[in-house]
Scaffold this motif. Structure first.
Motif, mmCIF file in Angstrom:
data_model
loop_
_atom_site.group_PDB
_atom_site.id
_atom_site.type_symbol
_atom_site.label_atom_id
_atom_site.label_comp_id
_atom_site.label_asym_id
_atom_site.label_seq_id
_atom_site.Cartn_x
_atom_site.Cartn_y
_atom_site.Cartn_z
ATOM 1 N N ASN A 34 28.962 -70.988 120.443
ATOM 2 C CA ASN A 34 30.360 -70.559 120.422
ATOM 3 C C ASN A 34 30.814 -70.140 119.023
ATOM 4 O O ASN A 34 32.020 -70.075 118.753
ATOM 5 C CB ASN A 34 31.270 -71.679 120.935
ATOM 6 N N PHE A 35 29.888 -69.839 118.135
ATOM 7 C CA PHE A 35 30.258 -69.504 116.764
ATOM 8 C C PHE A 35 31.236 -68.333 116.706
ATOM 9 O O PHE A 35 32.190 -68.336 115.923
ATOM 10 C CB PHE A 35 29.002 -69.172 115.940
ATOM 11 N N ALA A 36 31.027 -67.330 117.552
ATOM 12 C CA ALA A 36 31.869 -66.123 117.521
ATOM 13 C C ALA A 36 33.298 -66.390 117.963
ATOM 14 O O ALA A 36 34.199 -65.600 117.644
ATOM 15 C CB ALA A 36 31.254 -65.029 118.394
ATOM 16 N N THR A 37 33.520 -67.487 118.680
ATOM 17 C CA THR A 37 34.875 -67.760 119.185
ATOM 18 C C THR A 37 35.574 -68.883 118.411
ATOM 19 O O THR A 37 36.674 -69.296 118.776
ATOM 20 C CB THR A 37 34.841 -68.103 120.683
ATOM 21 N N ALA A 47 31.425 -75.266 105.818
ATOM 22 C CA ALA A 47 32.322 -76.102 106.620
ATOM 23 C C ALA A 47 32.812 -75.304 107.803
ATOM 24 O O ALA A 47 32.811 -74.062 107.785
ATOM 25 C CB ALA A 47 33.499 -76.588 105.779
ATOM 26 N N LEU A 48 33.234 -76.026 108.838
ATOM 27 C CA LEU A 48 33.761 -75.403 110.043
ATOM 28 C C LEU A 48 35.072 -76.084 110.426
ATOM 29 O O LEU A 48 35.285 -77.260 110.120
ATOM 30 C CB LEU A 48 32.762 -75.539 111.200
ATOM 31 N N PRO A 49 35.949 -75.378 111.116
ATOM 32 C CA PRO A 49 37.186 -76.015 111.591
ATOM 33 C C PRO A 49 36.860 -77.041 112.665
ATOM 34 O O PRO A 49 35.990 -76.815 113.502
ATOM 35 C CB PRO A 49 37.983 -74.833 112.158
ATOM 36 N N VAL A 50 37.561 -78.176 112.636
ATOM 37 C CA VAL A 50 37.304 -79.212 113.637
ATOM 38 C C VAL A 50 38.524 -79.469 114.517
ATOM 39 O O VAL A 50 38.383 -79.760 115.712
ATOM 40 C CB VAL A 50 36.825 -80.523 112.965
ATOM 41 N N THR A 55 32.046 -78.704 121.943
ATOM 42 C CA THR A 55 32.060 -79.219 123.303
ATOM 43 C C THR A 55 33.450 -79.204 123.925
ATOM 44 O O THR A 55 34.460 -79.342 123.234
ATOM 45 C CB THR A 55 31.527 -80.667 123.361
ATOM 46 N N LYS A 56 33.455 -79.080 125.218
ATOM 47 C CA LYS A 56 34.709 -79.095 125.971
ATOM 48 C C LYS A 56 35.356 -80.472 125.924
ATOM 49 O O LYS A 56 36.592 -80.590 125.876
ATOM 50 C CB LYS A 56 34.448 -78.691 127.425
ATOM 51 N N ASP A 57 34.534 -81.511 125.915
ATOM 52 C CA ASP A 57 35.066 -82.875 125.847
ATOM 53 C C ASP A 57 35.887 -83.078 124.577
ATOM 54 O O ASP A 57 36.984 -83.648 124.617
ATOM 55 C CB ASP A 57 33.931 -83.897 125.900
ATOM 56 N N ALA A 58 35.351 -82.632 123.453
ATOM 57 C CA ALA A 58 36.082 -82.779 122.188
ATOM 58 C C ALA A 58 37.367 -81.971 122.210
ATOM 59 O O ALA A 58 38.421 -82.436 121.761
ATOM 60 C CB ALA A 58 35.195 -82.328 121.024
ATOM 61 N N SER A 69 44.919 -83.281 123.879
ATOM 62 C CA SER A 69 45.737 -84.428 124.307
ATOM 63 C C SER A 69 46.479 -85.046 123.124
ATOM 64 O O SER A 69 47.493 -85.714 123.302
ATOM 65 C CB SER A 69 44.857 -85.484 124.978
ATOM 66 N N GLN A 70 45.981 -84.810 121.911
ATOM 67 C CA GLN A 70 46.601 -85.349 120.708
ATOM 68 C C GLN A 70 47.540 -84.343 120.039
ATOM 69 O O GLN A 70 48.104 -84.635 118.984
ATOM 70 C CB GLN A 70 45.512 -85.766 119.705
ATOM 71 N N GLY A 71 47.677 -83.167 120.630
ATOM 72 C CA GLY A 71 48.541 -82.157 120.053
ATOM 73 C C GLY A 71 47.831 -81.232 119.078
ATOM 74 O O GLY A 71 48.468 -80.408 118.418
ATOM 75 N N TRP A 72 46.512 -81.349 118.969
ATOM 76 C CA TRP A 72 45.713 -80.474 118.118
ATOM 77 C C TRP A 72 45.005 -79.445 118.990
ATOM 78 O O TRP A 72 44.877 -79.608 120.199
ATOM 79 C CB TRP A 72 44.669 -81.272 117.341
ATOM 80 N N ILE A 73 44.511 -78.399 118.351
ATOM 81 C CA ILE A 73 43.743 -77.393 119.067
ATOM 82 C C ILE A 73 42.317 -77.412 118.549
ATOM 83 O O ILE A 73 42.077 -77.363 117.339
ATOM 84 C CB ILE A 73 44.344 -75.977 118.867
ATOM 85 N N GLY A 74 41.355 -77.497 119.484
ATOM 86 C CA GLY A 74 39.956 -77.431 119.089
ATOM 87 C C GLY A 74 39.659 -76.072 118.478
ATOM 88 O O GLY A 74 40.357 -75.088 118.736
ATOM 89 N N PRO A 75 38.629 -75.977 117.652
ATOM 90 C CA PRO A 75 38.372 -74.743 116.897
ATOM 91 C C PRO A 75 37.910 -73.555 117.727
ATOM 92 O O PRO A 75 38.027 -72.414 117.281
ATOM 93 C CB PRO A 75 37.283 -75.168 115.913
ATOM 94 N N ASP A 76 37.405 -73.797 118.930
ATOM 95 C CA ASP A 76 36.975 -72.699 119.792
ATOM 96 C C ASP A 76 38.212 -72.162 120.520
ATOM 97 O O ASP A 76 38.676 -72.741 121.501
ATOM 98 C CB ASP A 76 35.940 -73.193 120.799
#
Length: 428
Positions: free
Chosen positions: A121-124, A141-144, A332-335, A341-348
């Motif tokens: 998923n690097f491109a997204t 580094a990558l966004p988490v 991962t989708k789980d992460a 659920s915590q109000g953050w957005i995953g990097p993908d």
């Protein structure tokens, strides 16, 4: 600006430079004979809390245990440099996205170019989060977990004030007009709130960017501050007017940062319009309307791309396991579900769009699409330091009535000295 700010900047950059040398002598250790390993993860206080994500990771990776340490934000860089000198560097670090250029430049982070590009998923992944972790074409580094600064409004207060809760203000001028109507309700109601102090950059810069302004030129040894940009001056002047007009959240003491009190009162239902990150208001999101970003003077919007990056340290004792955790957290989708659920957005962002189930979540994801951030190894000294040029001079304008052009011209001069000093130390 106080001399202590310059000294702190010198010590942090120099300390990280020493840390980089110490890294060169570190050797990586593998897992134990039974294939099990315990890795150390550092995260910052005020950033994404990865405890729940890590528990899910450990469940699907039973041979890897993760010990999490939460470090106070303003102590993070110093403690990291000290840990390297002591030979006790953590394996993985999650840190404020704005500190990425400094850490990458100083050699504290392991290069992960091949591993990153091999991610399915690097491109997204959010481009801004990837770019800030890139130095000379190599990835460190990558966004988490990400968030963007946005405008929110209390729907009930809009209705009581005779405003349409489905039609938010589209410019700073309209925000003032709506705030006046809301504040006229009386009682404990405040028309508008935002973050003050160093956090004012988080909610203030977007309005300047919306007007085509910039606060820093591109990163590098020739970087300059551009605080005298008309869009930046106009933004700070607007905040000054909101404070003088009595429309901005007050504290018990005059001329104090309204940020924490404003958030508390917003959650109580006593603030009409607030600039903040969605993760703060998510527990009561049903009470608020949300916009994509923060309006500027002319009706366009901008956003500060914030949140945390994640990286394997150059001296990690368990680099393979550290990368396994990093990969799981960013892909991962789980992460991503836990982040949301915590109000953050995953990097993908492609996955984030799929997971967004309501207008609130969709607006957060869309905000990241317009998000940006100043990129500089001197960011902490210039903007984040409460004794630094941006915080000191912008607060004098907003809360003490200083002339915007004069104060920001002084901030510009001070900032340029800090930037020059920082780049002269790293030689890049």
């Amino acid at each position: 600006m106080k001399l202590s700010s310059m000294r702190r900047t010198t010590l942090v950059v120099a300390g990280l430079a020493v840390a980089a040398v110490a890294m060169a002598g570190c050797t990586s250790a593998g897992s134990s004979s039974d294939g099990k390993a315990t890795i150390n993860l550092w995260q910052r206080d005020g950033g994404v809390d990865l405890h729940t994500q890590v528990k899910a990771f450990e469940k699907s990776n039973p041979n890897i245990s993760v010990k999490i340490s939460t470090i106070t934000g303003d102590q993070y860089l110093t403690k990291l440099a000290n840990s390297v000198r002591a030979g006790s560097v953590p394996d993985v670090i999650s840190f404020d996205i704005v500190n990425t250029p400094l850490l990458a430049t100083q050699g504290v982070l392991a290069e992960i170019t091949d591993k990153a590009k091999a991610l399915p998923n690097f491109a997204t992944l959010a481009s801004g989060g990837v770019d800030i972790g890139t130095l000379a074409g190599k990835h460190y580094a990558l966004p988490v977990a990400l968030t963007g600064s946005q405008m929110f409004w209390n729907k009930a207060l809009f209705t009581k004030a005779g405003l349409d809760p489905n039609t938010p203000p589209a410019s700073l001028q309209e925000i003032k007009q709506d705030a006046q109507k809301i504040q006229a309700l009386g009682g404990n109601v405040t028309g508008f709130s935002t973050i003050g102090g160093v956090g004012q950059a988080w909610t203030g810069f977007p309005s300047a960017w919306a007007g085509g302004g910039e606060v820093l030129t591109p990163a590098g040894k020739n970087q300059k501050a551009t605080f005298t940009d008309p869009a930046v001056v106009g933004m700070v002047s607007w905040y000054q007017d909101m404070w003088k007009s009595g429309l901005m959240q007050k504290t018990d003491q005059p001329n104090q940062d309204p940020g924490n009190v404003g958030v508390e009162n917003a959650l109580k239902g006593d603030v009409g319009i607030i600039f903040i990150g969605a993760n703060v208001l998510t527990p009561k999101k049903d009470q608020f309307g949300s916009a994509v970003g923060i309006p500027g003077l002319d009706g366009k919007s901008g956003s500060f791309l914030g949140g945390d990056e994640i990286a394997v340290t150059a001296g990690a004792k368990h680099p393979d396991q550290a990368w396994s955790l990093t990969k799981w957290l960013v892909s991962t989708k789980d992460a991503a579900k836990i982040d949301l659920s915590q109000g953050w957005i995953g990097p993908d962002l492609s996955l984030a769009k799929q997971l967004a189930s309501d207008g609130w979540e969709k607006n957060i994801v869309a905000t990241l699409g317009i998000g940006k951030q100043p990129k500089s190894i001197a960011y902490n000294a210039v903007i984040n330091d409460p004794n630094g040029p941006w915080a000191q001079q912008s607060q004098k304008v907003i809360f003490q009535g200083a002339d915007p052009k004069t104060a920001l011209k002084l901030a510009n001069t001070q900032a340029n000295a800090l930037i020059s000093n920082a780049y002269s130390q790293v030689g890049k």
